[in-house]
Design an enzyme around this catalytic site. Structure first.
Site, mmCIF file in Angstrom:
data_model
loop_
_atom_site.group_PDB
_atom_site.id
_atom_site.type_symbol
_atom_site.label_atom_id
_atom_site.label_comp_id
_atom_site.label_asym_id
_atom_site.label_seq_id
_atom_site.Cartn_x
_atom_site.Cartn_y
_atom_site.Cartn_z
ATOM 1 N N CYS A 9 0.993 -1.150 -0.165
ATOM 2 C CA CYS A 9 0.019 -0.241 -0.149
ATOM 3 C C CYS A 9 0.871 1.318 0.168
ATOM 4 O O CYS A 9 0.468 2.238 -0.680
ATOM 5 C CB CYS A 9 -1.032 0.013 1.261
ATOM 6 S SG CYS A 9 -0.222 -0.400 2.796
ATOM 7 N N HIS A 62 -2.522 6.747 3.913
ATOM 8 C CA HIS A 62 -1.094 6.717 4.302
ATOM 9 C C HIS A 62 -0.467 8.105 3.940
ATOM 10 O O HIS A 62 -0.620 8.281 2.744
ATOM 11 C CB HIS A 62 -0.332 5.605 3.614
ATOM 12 C CG HIS A 62 -0.498 4.288 4.204
ATOM 13 N ND1 HIS A 62 -1.130 4.105 5.454
ATOM 14 C CD2 HIS A 62 -0.174 3.067 3.867
ATOM 15 C CE1 HIS A 62 -1.302 2.682 5.605
ATOM 16 N NE2 HIS A 62 -0.523 2.016 4.728
#
Length: 365
Positions: A156, A255
């Site tokens: 990710c 993120h």
């Protein structure tokens, strides 16, 4: 693709958090039809809504509620053309190989096959061209396959990094050096994830294996295919050096990454040129009108305090990347901030767009 022609798909690891995301996205998909759900033997044989601990903000889709969960065995998915794997890495490897051998197209969120020299590691907003290695992958199997294959999507945090890097390399040539520090959401650790006493009022400056993944995966994704069409060149003609520092922060989703870049080109591009390159960056997923692709691969924020996870992670359903604070770097050439939705483009959404690309390019038959 015609909306009347449906493709039966299955989900492996359907009761887990990634599997739940797959189900939400597939429930209303224009041509993928959610046909079969697979999970552990203890869940098999029961209706999905009776065995899942649903952790999403939207209810379980009606199409999934009463589906009888099956074990993750290829013969139980024989009516599917595609399977999406949300399995944990502990079990994903062998299960995915079994499904490939049974002539199923496997789109995996797990890490197990990312380093396989014949498995494409695809971020759908970057390197759809790597699907061209699938015929070679099939040829290596005994017996040779005609329909089965595995495609892996990236870690990710890597996913968020390589999209703006791809835009920069497309416009200005090779990137020489990348320094990246991540502030990664707790959802990236799965459920139940990081204990509350470890993450509340805290930053954890270590995520096992994460830095190594970012440093290695970037070269495979941004590199090309070897001249013989049988491998990946890993960016070897212009080696890219990546140094990553990864931390876990008390954010639920999204993120954030701070990135500094040095170009091979001298003099480097200006800040204005970098911004323009990111704004105009388009991808094959958009050109082929993949239904889950974002309108803008990279959304560039001009506000000095954006992107932010809480404000920007769900823009474009989390299918694109947000970039902000593009500015000169006194050590490298430029620096900027990236935000990627780790549970969307960083996970299930990538796998689904990868499958849409495979259908559009005739790889799935």
């Amino acid at each position: 693709m015609s909306s009347t022609k449906k493709i039966n798909v299955g989900v492996l690891g359907a009761t887990g958090t990634v599997g739940q995301r797959f189900i939400l996205l597939l429930a209303s998909h224009p041509y993928f039809y959610l046909h079969t759900l697979g999970a552990s033997p203890r869940s098999a044989g029961s209706p999905y809504d009776k065995v899942v601990k649903w952790k999403q903000v939207r209810p379980i889709p009606e199409i999934a509620k009463n589906l009888i969960v099956r074990e993750c065995k290829a013969e139980l998915f024989k009516d599917c053309t595609i399977v999406f794997s949300g399995l944990d890495a502990e079990v994903a490897g062998e299960v995915e190989l079994e499904f490939r051998a049974a002539e199923l197209a496997v789109f995996s969120n797990a890490k197990n096959h990312r380093r396989d020299p014949a498995v494409p590691l695809i971020v759908p907003l970057v390197n759809a061209v790597h699907l061209c290695i699938i015929p070679h992958q099939r040829s290596l199997q005994i017996p040779r396959l005609t329909r089965g294959f595995i495609v892996a999507n990236a870690n990710c945090s890597t996913t968020g990094l390589v999209v703006p890097l791809a835009a920069l390399e497309k416009a200005f040539g090779p990137v020489d050096t990348v320094m990246v520090s991540t502030m990664q959401a707790i959802s990236g650790a799965g459920y139940p994830g990081v204990p509350s006493l470890d993450i509340m009022d805290n930053v954890v400056p270590f995520i096992s294996g994460e830095e190594e993944k970012m440093e290695w995966e970037t070269a495979k994704i941004l590199g090309g295919i070897t001249a013989d069409g049988k491998g990946f060149d890993l960016h070897e003609t212009s080696p890219i050096r990546v140094s990553a520092s990864c931390t876990r922060v008390p954010v639920i989703e999204g993120h954030t990454e701070t990135v500094s870049v040095r170009f091979t080109r001298r003099p480097p591009p200006s800040i204005e040129e970098v911004r323009a390159a990111m704004v105009k960056y388009t991808t094959e997923a958009q050109e082929l009108q993949c239904p889950s692709a974002p309108v803008q691969s990279i959304y560039v924020h001009d506000e000095p305090d954006r992107p932010q996870p809480r404000l920007d992670r769900d823009f474009q359903a989390g299918a694109g990347v947000n970039v902000g604070r593009i500015r000169e770097c006194p050590v490298m050439d430029i620096k900027f901030v990236v935000l990627v939705n780790n549970v969307a483009l960083g996970a299930a959404t990538s796998s689904i767009i990868n499958a849409e690309l495979a259908v559009a390019k005739g790889v799935v038959t």
